[in-house]
Scaffold this active site. Structure first.
Site, PDB file in Angstrom:
ATOM      1  N   ARG A   1       0.808  -1.230   0.000  1.00 27.49           N
ATOM      2  CA  ARG A   1       0.000   0.000   0.000  1.00 27.49           C
ATOM      3  C   ARG A   1       0.838   1.276   0.000  1.00 27.49           C
ATOM      4  O   ARG A   1       0.507   2.218  -0.720  1.00 27.49           O
ATOM      5  CB  ARG A   1      -0.978   0.017   1.177  1.00 27.49           C
ATOM      6  CG  ARG A   1      -1.961  -1.175   1.194  1.00 27.49           C
ATOM      7  CD  ARG A   1      -3.096  -0.982   2.186  1.00 27.49           C
ATOM      8  NE  ARG A   1      -4.016   0.053   1.745  1.00 27.49           N
ATOM      9  CZ  ARG A   1      -4.054   1.272   2.223  1.00 27.49           C
ATOM     10  NH1 ARG A   1      -3.254   1.615   3.218  1.00 27.49           N
ATOM     11  NH2 ARG A   1      -4.891   2.152   1.728  1.00 27.49           N
TER      12      ARG A   1
ATOM     13  N   CYS B   1      14.976  -5.302  -4.010  1.00 25.38           N
ATOM     14  CA  CYS B   1      15.836  -4.503  -4.882  1.00 25.38           C
ATOM     15  C   CYS B   1      15.021  -3.564  -5.750  1.00 25.38           C
ATOM     16  O   CYS B   1      14.943  -3.732  -6.976  1.00 25.38           O
ATOM     17  CB  CYS B   1      16.677  -5.437  -5.744  1.00 25.38           C
ATOM     18  SG  CYS B   1      17.556  -6.594  -4.713  1.00 25.38           S
ATOM     19  N   GLU B   2      14.374  -2.612  -5.129  1.00 27.58           N
ATOM     20  CA  GLU B   2      13.587  -1.597  -5.825  1.00 27.58           C
ATOM     21  C   GLU B   2      13.569  -0.360  -4.936  1.00 27.58           C
ATOM     22  O   GLU B   2      13.346  -0.477  -3.726  1.00 27.58           O
ATOM     23  CB  GLU B   2      12.115  -2.028  -5.980  1.00 27.58           C
ATOM     24  CG  GLU B   2      11.897  -3.297  -6.707  1.00 27.58           C
ATOM     25  CD  GLU B   2      10.984  -3.127  -7.920  1.00 27.58           C
ATOM     26  OE1 GLU B   2      10.671  -1.989  -8.302  1.00 27.58           O
ATOM     27  OE2 GLU B   2      10.612  -4.176  -8.458  1.00 27.58           O
TER      28      GLU B   2
END
Ligand code: LLP
Length: 423
Positions: free
Chosen positions: A318, A350-351
């Protein structure tokens, strides 16, 4: 005081009902979803009381949290369910829910899903297009059944909420334009395998005011009058879900605020005989859950400080998807002073979008436990296994008793059904 009545501090430790969250982390590990059974009951109670003396059916919008134990609890309390897939129907049946209290919403109902719903004997299909109406009629005729239907109309009102969760505007994919409804009902009147039982709308989610509902209701009342004139007698009026919850300092309207206005408006128009159906999701479960997580590392930089926690966007999407705010409580808070750093809480994925909370002043040390609040709705149900992360475990606390309602996924199970290519 936290935002959630059943998650409070006792002796400087955050508890779920009577159980310290420290104990749950110890026993089940983190990240961990923790739900309060009494919070579920209280949420149901606020709808039940608001509808006392009237015909009200609460069809819990189960996409918010579809764990079987949650469904079972609501089924025992007497709710029905709003489903949007054959999968959700299967869950309702597995949890002991009553199919005759199920309404089936969604713009893309497939043949097998319509068949399963007819077989189970759902209360109503909330039909979202003319194509769907024809499809349901054909399938029902083939199965020798009559399908109860209600048309989901789009009243074109602004719910004043996030664009991704606003559904009652003209540009949304949901329902049919309200002006088209009389003609579509007329078509349904010709189809013998259909039984017209209601009319339906759902205008959005996390709505904190009553006025958008009343705007929609006005339009629906006009439609119902028009339908009466063309010989369509409805049994129920479904106003969808959407009541908001407190994530931080919101003061959302309550079920009784909403329903008292609805009943007055219906009585004024001699429509007091209609059964009211509601499809609340978030307001039934949102503040009944927290996501318990542990601090892995602290990284102090020039411009930014990061607390790297063991929960990530795969567990709770969210924040990054809707820019949603979830309050964060340290389970055993340390004193905060003006020099206490401000952190972004980020996960191991990994973002750069992998964040849970931003700019929070918290006194932290590695291994500290944090509770991400208001994580009972659209939290576990929207979780994934991205980065091959097993989905979190879920527990239900009832007083001082703890039930494991979904064990943490085993690593091997994440790829157990995948197949290697032949050598
Ligand atoms: N009925 C229908 C037809 C719906 O589409 C929804 C939610 C509900 C009922 C329940 O609405 P509620 O009472 O929970 O607001 N993932 C988003 C929320 C998406 C809502 C989708 N539809 C979020 O995390 O905020």
């Amino acid at each position: 005081m936290t935002v959630a009545p059943h998650f409070q501090f006792h002796h400087r430790t955050l508890h779920a009902e009577q159980v310290p969250l420290t104990e749950l982390a110890e026993q089940f590990g983190t990240p961990l979803y923790v739900y309060s059974r009494h919070a579920l009951r209280d949420a149901w109670e606020s709808y039940r009381i608001a509808g006392q003396g009237r015909k009200l059916l609460v069809c819990y919008g189960m996409k918010a949290n579809s764990n079987l134990a949650v469904l079972q609890e609501f089924a025992q309390l007497g709710t029905g369910f709003d489903i949007v897939s054959g999968g959700e129907l299967a869950r309702v049946l597995a949890a002991g829910g009553d199919p005759s209290k199920v309404v089936f919403s969604g713009v893309g109902k497939q043949v097998w899903e319509i068949e399963a719903a007819l077989q189970a004997g759902v209360k109503c299909f909330n039909v979202e297009s003319e194509g769907e109406l024809e499809r349901i009629a054909e399938i029902a005729a083939r199965m020798g059944k009559r399908a109860p239907i209600s048309l989901r109309v789009n009243p074109d009102v602004d719910a004043h909420t996030h664009p991704y969760i606003s559904t009652g505007l003209k540009d949304n994919k949901f329902g049919v334009p309200i002006e088209h409804a009389p003609a579509i009902y007329a078509r349904a009147q010709q189809l013998e395998s259909l039984l017209i039982t209601g009319v339906d709308c759902h205008i959005g989610s996390q709505i904190t005011e009553i006025s958008p509902y009343l705007d929609a209701l006005d339009k629906l009342i006009k439609l119902i009058k028009q339908l009466q004139a063309q010989g369509v007698q409805l049994e129920h009026l479904d106003l969808g879900g959407g009541l908001g919850i407190r994530y931080t300092d919101e003061t959302p309207a309550t079920p009784s605020d909403l329903l008292s206005h609805v009943f007055v408006a219906l009585d004024e128009h001699q429509l007091g005989h209609l059964e009211i159906v509601l499809e609340p999701g978030r307001s039934m479960v949102g503040n009944a859950g927290v996501l318990l997580t542990r601090v892995e590392y602290l990284k102090h930089g020039d411009g930014k400080n990061f607390a790297i926690i063991d929960a990530a966007m795969n567990d709770l999407i969210r924040p990054t998807l809707y820019d949603a705010w979830h309050s964060v409580e340290a389970v055993e808070p340390r004193p905060v002073n003006p020099d206490t750093p401000v952190y972004d809480l980020v996960g191991p994925i990994c973002e750069s979008g992998d964040w849970i909370a931003r700019d929070r002043q918290l006194a932290l040390a590695p291994d500290d436990l944090l509770a991400i609040m208001s994580a009972g709705a659209y939290a576990f149900t929207m979780s994934s296994q991205y980065n091959t992360r097993p989905r979190a475990a879920e527990v239900m606390v009832d007083g001082s008793t703890v039930h494991l309602i979904r064990p943490r996924e085993e690593l091997a199970s994440l790829f157990a059904s995948e197949r290697l290519l032949p050598k």
